[in-house]
Design an enzyme around this catalytic site. Sequence first.
Site, PDB file in Angstrom:
ATOM      1  N   LYS A 168     -11.244  -1.431   1.892  1.00 33.13           N
ATOM      2  CA  LYS A 168     -10.547  -2.720   1.962  1.00 33.13           C
ATOM      3  C   LYS A 168     -11.449  -3.701   2.710  1.00 33.13           C
ATOM      4  O   LYS A 168     -11.848  -3.430   3.840  1.00 33.13           O
ATOM      5  CB  LYS A 168      -9.226  -2.554   2.720  1.00 33.13           C
ATOM      6  CG  LYS A 168      -8.168  -1.778   1.950  1.00 33.13           C
ATOM      7  CD  LYS A 168      -6.868  -1.716   2.737  1.00 33.13           C
ATOM      8  CE  LYS A 168      -5.840  -0.815   2.076  1.00 33.13           C
ATOM      9  NZ  LYS A 168      -5.285  -1.344   0.818  1.00 33.13           N
TER      10      LYS A 168
ATOM     11  N   ARG B  63      -0.222   7.323  -4.260  1.00 37.78           N
ATOM     12  CA  ARG B  63       0.311   8.032  -5.428  1.00 37.78           C
ATOM     13  C   ARG B  63      -0.219   9.464  -5.497  1.00 37.78           C
ATOM     14  O   ARG B  63       0.436  10.345  -6.040  1.00 37.78           O
ATOM     15  CB  ARG B  63      -0.002   7.232  -6.708  1.00 37.78           C
ATOM     16  CG  ARG B  63      -1.465   7.134  -7.057  1.00 37.78           C
ATOM     17  CD  ARG B  63      -1.752   6.023  -8.052  1.00 37.78           C
ATOM     18  NE  ARG B  63      -1.588   4.696  -7.459  1.00 37.78           N
ATOM     19  CZ  ARG B  63      -1.713   3.552  -8.121  1.00 37.78           C
ATOM     20  NH1 ARG B  63      -2.003   3.567  -9.408  1.00 37.78           N
ATOM     21  NH2 ARG B  63      -1.554   2.401  -7.514  1.00 37.78           N
TER      22      ARG B  63
HETATM   23 ZN   LIG Z   1      -4.595   2.295  -0.331  1.00 34.52          ZN
END
Ligand SMILES: [Zn+2]
Length: 506
Positions: A266, A341
């Site tokens: 990120k 997920r």
């Molecule tokens: Zn993530």
Amino acid sequence: MLSFVDVADPQAIYSDEWDAVIVISADVCRCPITEVALLASHAQEIDKRVGRVPVLLMAPGLAGGRLIVAPAQCDADYGDVSVFAAAAIQAVTLAQDAGATRPLLWVDNVPAVQCRQASAVAALACGQALWQPLEARQAGVPTSIQQMGLMNAVLPAATLTALEAGRSFARDLCGTEPERMSAIAFANTCTEAFAGSAVTVEVIAEPEMLQREYPLLSAVARASCAVPRHQPRVVKLEYCPSGPIEHTLLLAGKGVIYDTGGASLKVGGTMSGMSRDKGGAAAIAGLMLALSKLQPTGVRVVAELGLVRNSIGSDAMVPDEIITTHAGIRVRIGNSDAEGRLVLTELLSHLRLQACDAASPELISVATLTSHAARAFGSYPAMVFNSVARESALPEQLQHCATLMGEPMALSPLHKEDFMNVADKTGAADVISAKPVGSSQVERGHQLAAAFMLQASGLAAHGIAATKPLPFIHLDIAGAAVSGDPRYGKPTSTPLLALWSYLRRR
Ligand SMILES: [Zn+2]
């Protein structure tokens, strides 16, 4: 932590047991408590704010000499009970700032169906407003209001106190910084909180067992394992009622302790606040704490929480890797920042096996999963569901329960394209976990994640035509887990109240 006391005597508004009276009403000047209506009407003559915004009035005859009147009107067309929560947050903050330590709360009983739980929602919103982060409490920041009296509440004070204990626990787990609330600390906090309670705890820490039983979760954790204090845990919680079990709820919670994005790092400031990526696991742990106190009959609740730090390092999982899941599905990693997920997939695979032998099972996953869900629905959780849940109208039932408790959700059905989008085109894998870019840049980004989990966890084999159909609902709380600023706003514990209301609906 805030607790509540039932107050039956209307004369309590004059009692010195309390030091402020808070009244939340559609029309404070016509409130059924005559003295309050008179005081508000007189005050309105010189202050037009009365009846428009929460105000504190000097009330010499009343408890503590303080009367706080806060308006809350539910719009008949699009409104919901959350206006009572918003009014309560402002009113109790006013009471606290004025120096009150034991306020008495009175909330209008509202005839509108969607506001039936107004008094409960308002009381619990006071807990939300008064909660201070664990780090602040450890540093000695005082909490001034620890008990409130409730007049004419629709739920007993004991029930609300148990729910607030669960919510407070969930806020602590979600909102605490990643070193103090590591996976190990999260697991230890659960072990301590449930010791001697009606909920059993099992913690899986052994690396070989995690690798064998939760391969995708272990792949996410890989770069964190070299640092002993960052190592992953799976926490299993179970509540078994006394008497017959009519219904089984199986819950999977994403507990990403810190999400750097891993190798798909990120950047550009988007990492800040990622200690709150454990809101799903936190809300489920909080629900289990409330259940340990409320001990409902008829329903067994099983939870698996995946607690992992998504770190970056030389051993980090990278896109293109192919990993075989617990269910035997070959998964190509599309993006290491789509780690939630992967964690949920393995929890769901284990719950799937348990569900096959359970009485009337339902699987629900809860996760701060995709920025796409937050873009699509703002602060409302996205509810994605499989065909089996759809055919039994379970999503609508959960949505109704959630709305009543002030946690409204948006229904988000799956379509065939969602499954086509996760098919691996090379044949080297069965499915691909994500697109290479962030979910908010992907068409149907949060639905795609749910389609992936159905495939990779083996749940897709339990559709409506299967011999063992299993209903599954996925709640993406990416926009709902924290109120306001995602970095520094207070964790909400959503969907704790919705799930509690749902499991006692029968
Ligand atoms: Zn993530």
